[in-house]
Design a protein around this motif. Structure first.
Motif, mmCIF file in Angstrom:
data_model
loop_
_atom_site.group_PDB
_atom_site.id
_atom_site.type_symbol
_atom_site.label_atom_id
_atom_site.label_comp_id
_atom_site.label_asym_id
_atom_site.label_seq_id
_atom_site.Cartn_x
_atom_site.Cartn_y
_atom_site.Cartn_z
ATOM 1 N N MET A 15 0.822 -1.215 0.000
ATOM 2 C CA MET A 15 0.000 0.000 0.000
ATOM 3 C C MET A 15 0.859 1.270 0.000
ATOM 4 O O MET A 15 0.457 2.296 -0.543
ATOM 5 N N LEU A 16 2.051 1.189 0.574
ATOM 6 C CA LEU A 16 2.967 2.326 0.508
ATOM 7 C C LEU A 16 3.383 2.561 -0.942
ATOM 8 O O LEU A 16 3.350 3.691 -1.445
ATOM 9 N N LYS A 33 1.750 1.645 -3.617
ATOM 10 C CA LYS A 33 0.574 2.135 -4.347
ATOM 11 C C LYS A 33 0.359 3.636 -4.108
ATOM 12 O O LYS A 33 0.126 4.401 -5.037
ATOM 13 N N THR A 34 0.424 4.040 -2.848
ATOM 14 C CA THR A 34 0.163 5.442 -2.489
ATOM 15 C C THR A 34 1.117 6.377 -3.232
ATOM 16 O O THR A 34 0.691 7.390 -3.793
ATOM 17 N N LYS A 48 0.414 9.032 -6.396
ATOM 18 C CA LYS A 48 0.697 10.446 -6.175
ATOM 19 C C LYS A 48 1.649 10.994 -7.234
ATOM 20 O O LYS A 48 1.563 12.146 -7.621
ATOM 21 N N LEU A 90 -4.079 -5.397 10.918
ATOM 22 C CA LEU A 90 -4.176 -4.263 9.992
ATOM 23 C C LEU A 90 -4.986 -3.128 10.635
ATOM 24 O O LEU A 90 -4.644 -1.948 10.489
ATOM 25 N N TYR A 118 -2.777 -1.366 13.033
ATOM 26 C CA TYR A 118 -1.797 -0.536 12.307
ATOM 27 C C TYR A 118 -2.451 0.765 11.839
ATOM 28 O O TYR A 118 -1.899 1.858 12.045
ATOM 29 N N ILE A 119 -3.632 0.645 11.246
ATOM 30 C CA ILE A 119 -4.341 1.844 10.767
ATOM 31 C C ILE A 119 -4.629 2.793 11.942
ATOM 32 O O ILE A 119 -4.435 4.004 11.831
ATOM 33 N N LEU A 178 -1.514 4.663 12.835
ATOM 34 C CA LEU A 178 -1.237 5.710 11.838
ATOM 35 C C LEU A 178 -2.188 6.892 12.034
ATOM 36 O O LEU A 178 -1.779 8.061 11.942
ATOM 37 N N LYS A 202 -1.230 10.753 12.935
ATOM 38 C CA LYS A 202 -1.770 11.887 12.170
ATOM 39 C C LYS A 202 -2.438 12.898 13.105
ATOM 40 O O LYS A 202 -2.257 14.116 12.950
ATOM 41 N N LEU A 232 6.954 9.763 4.420
ATOM 42 C CA LEU A 232 5.903 8.752 4.642
ATOM 43 C C LEU A 232 6.500 7.387 5.012
ATOM 44 O O LEU A 232 5.985 6.701 5.899
ATOM 45 N N SER A 263 5.412 5.140 8.211
ATOM 46 C CA SER A 263 4.953 3.774 7.972
ATOM 47 C C SER A 263 5.775 2.775 8.781
ATOM 48 O O SER A 263 5.250 1.865 9.411
ATOM 49 N N ILE A 292 -0.276 13.023 2.515
ATOM 50 C CA ILE A 292 0.106 11.713 1.967
ATOM 51 C C ILE A 292 -0.208 10.597 2.972
ATOM 52 O O ILE A 292 -0.565 9.482 2.587
ATOM 53 N N LEU A 293 -0.141 10.926 4.253
ATOM 54 C CA LEU A 293 -0.492 9.939 5.288
ATOM 55 C C LEU A 293 -1.978 9.587 5.182
ATOM 56 O O LEU A 293 -2.370 8.421 5.328
ATOM 57 N N GLU A 294 -2.804 10.577 4.885
ATOM 58 C CA GLU A 294 -4.241 10.311 4.695
ATOM 59 C C GLU A 294 -4.469 9.384 3.491
ATOM 60 O O GLU A 294 -5.292 8.469 3.556
ATOM 61 N N ASP A 295 -3.753 9.633 2.414
ATOM 62 C CA ASP A 295 -3.868 8.748 1.240
ATOM 63 C C ASP A 295 -3.466 7.317 1.594
ATOM 64 O O ASP A 295 -4.104 6.352 1.168
ATOM 65 N N TYR A 296 -2.390 7.221 2.351
ATOM 66 C CA TYR A 296 -1.886 5.895 2.731
ATOM 67 C C TYR A 296 -2.913 5.154 3.587
ATOM 68 O O TYR A 296 -3.239 3.985 3.325
ATOM 69 N N ILE A 297 -3.444 5.848 4.592
ATOM 70 C CA ILE A 297 -4.452 5.227 5.469
ATOM 71 C C ILE A 297 -5.670 4.780 4.649
ATOM 72 O O ILE A 297 -6.201 3.684 4.842
ATOM 73 N N ASN A 327 -5.742 3.888 1.497
ATOM 74 C CA ASN A 327 -5.398 2.687 0.731
ATOM 75 C C ASN A 327 -5.373 1.440 1.614
ATOM 76 O O ASN A 327 -5.780 0.360 1.183
ATOM 77 N N LEU A 328 -4.897 1.602 2.842
ATOM 78 C CA LEU A 328 -4.902 0.467 3.768
ATOM 79 C C LEU A 328 -6.333 0.074 4.134
ATOM 80 O O LEU A 328 -6.677 -1.105 4.215
ATOM 81 N N GLU A 329 -7.175 1.089 4.336
ATOM 82 C CA GLU A 329 -8.599 0.827 4.631
ATOM 83 C C GLU A 329 -9.254 0.087 3.469
ATOM 84 O O GLU A 329 -10.034 -0.852 3.665
#
Lengths: 286, 286
Positions: free
Chosen positions: A190-191, A193-194, A198, A242, A245-246, A249, A253, B183, B187, B241-246, B248-250
């Motif tokens: 997912m990292l 992908k993000t 971007k 997971l 982890y979320i 994070l 934030k 990021l 992570s 970018i942290l929001e985007d990452y979260i 994607n994990l979701e």
């Protein structure tokens, strides 16, 4: 000794290479649904002969190194086909479903459930490495269900290969491995992908990336065919960790949004103890 | 040439080591608030002499390699103290605040804003490495604001050290570096935290961890003192970018909960192209 390797990729191929070196009298039979992998393994000298399930009666040892969905499907057939004095072990990253599937198999005593904690992000016979397993942990589940003489045959090989053995039950294995392996793969995929999303219009921006980025996204090179069934079989444990982890994070934030930099410092400082933990992990020297 | 290194840790110390090798006639002056680091750097031969801000008038070149909050505070003082023919460059991982802070400084022309993309998760003078910067990218911001002759002096050194130069504006730098570096650190720290918390009563479980886990949590060894002000200065980009990452994990978690394994396969398959991207990243050979 006749040794069959079913699935002649990174995991199976690395076993084959060590066996060739340690026990030159062994004959290695390769079995793979991917015929080009099989040809490649033969031409690389990883196997001695191409073979198939019909020849399994000749086997003294079978190494089943195929994705975990294929293991659950094929292990009963493999056990059906072998003779009574053959030991079969696997290398799957999940253990519960496989052990459950074989629970009542008449040849359950011929099977040893294994998870060698070794590998790289690469796959296929060309990824096979001599010495991959040296110093690595091999987790064995339900050892008591395997015939003693057959345990000894497999364990003798693991010992010669330099592996450390750990015994564990399948449920505990799947829970802990979700934490220390499966989560890392999701985090990395997912990292990757993000950041790809971007930067999709600015490809040359990856010049800016350094070894830190490389390290955290390395596992995103892993094989989807191998990893999809792992996540499927270990879904409950993976979802649970997971979510944790979320949540962590999200909390990080929030600290940022609240400008709580003392809190951020403390989070990182507390996690620095990973240094001590990591010292104990044997790494590939490539 | 008299070269002052302010902050004699991994970054500054590695510059000092390369300068010693490439330009043996240079005299390296070490400045550090941490006196034990300064003593260590002297005993390791990384610096020739311990020094302080009061001696900066003697400097031909100043390398400011201190945390980014200290850079924002100290660079104006450093510029105040140097002579007109001295070039000062930094190695900070954020560039906007630093460039903004120095915008109207009378000696702005003596400053070159740099970010060498190199490092390890270790810190202090003992972490300094010869050749750390060889083949690595050095991002230079607002190059037009630095006197040409002084640009040349710094760029000549970077070239001898084997660095690749990229020019960028500070805002673009901070945005992209949030994606490909900051990021990854969050992570990694939160991954380490998640697993440590989960396994706090089962410390020996880390026997089960392999090189994949090590790779994804490696950055969680990084220095909180260095990273807290980076996150503070680059808060907006990092939160985004942290929001985007979260997210994607979701989304990945949702696919799992819906048993959409085709979707999970596709997510991973699409991200596998990171292989090609990573090929371009120069890594430390340690």
């Amino acid at each position: 000794m006749n040794i069959f390797v079913i699935g002649i990729g990174l995991i199976g191929g690395s076993f084959a290479k060590d066996i060739k070196r340690l026990r030159p009298d062994s004959k290695i039979f390769g079995v793979d649904t991917n015929t080009s992998h099989l040809d490649e393994a033969l031409s690389l000298g990883i196997i001695d002969v191409k073979s198939g399930y019909q020849d399994l009666t000749q086997a003294d040892m079978v190494i089943a190194s195929i994705p975990v969905d294929a293991l659950a499907e094929k292990l009963p057939e493999i056990l059906d086909a072998i003779n009574d004095d053959c030991v079969v072990f696997d290398g799957g990253s999940t253990k519960s479903l496989i052990c459950k599937t074989l629970e009542n198999h008449p040849k359950r005593r011929n099977f040893l459930a294994c998870h060698p904690i070794a590998g790289t992000e690469f796959s296929g016979p060309s990824a096979a490495m001599e010495g991959l397993y040296n110093g690595k942990t091999n987790i064995i589940c339900e050892v008591e269900k395997t015939a003693f003489k057959l345990q000894e045959r497999a364990l003798g090989l693991f010992q010669e290969m330099g592996m450390r053995i750990r015994y564990m039950n399948p449920l505990a294995h799947d829970r802990h491995i979700a934490y220390v392996s499966h989560l890392s793969h999701i985090s990395s995929f997912m990292l990757g992908k993000t950041v790809i999303e971007k930067e999709k219009n600015e490809k040359d921006i990856f010049d800016m990336a350094g070894s830190g980025f490389e390290s955290t996204v390395r596992l995103a090179k892993s094989s989807p065919a191998m990893w999809t069934p792992i996540f499927e079989q270990n879904k409950d444990n993976v979802v649970e960790i997971l979510e944790d982890y979320i949540q962590n994070l999200e909390a990080f934030k929030e600290l940022l949004l609240e400008n709580d930099y003392k809190g951020i410092y403390t989070e990182m400082d507390n996690t620095n103890k990973i240094k001590e933990i990591l010292k104990g992990i044997p790494l590939n020297k490539q």
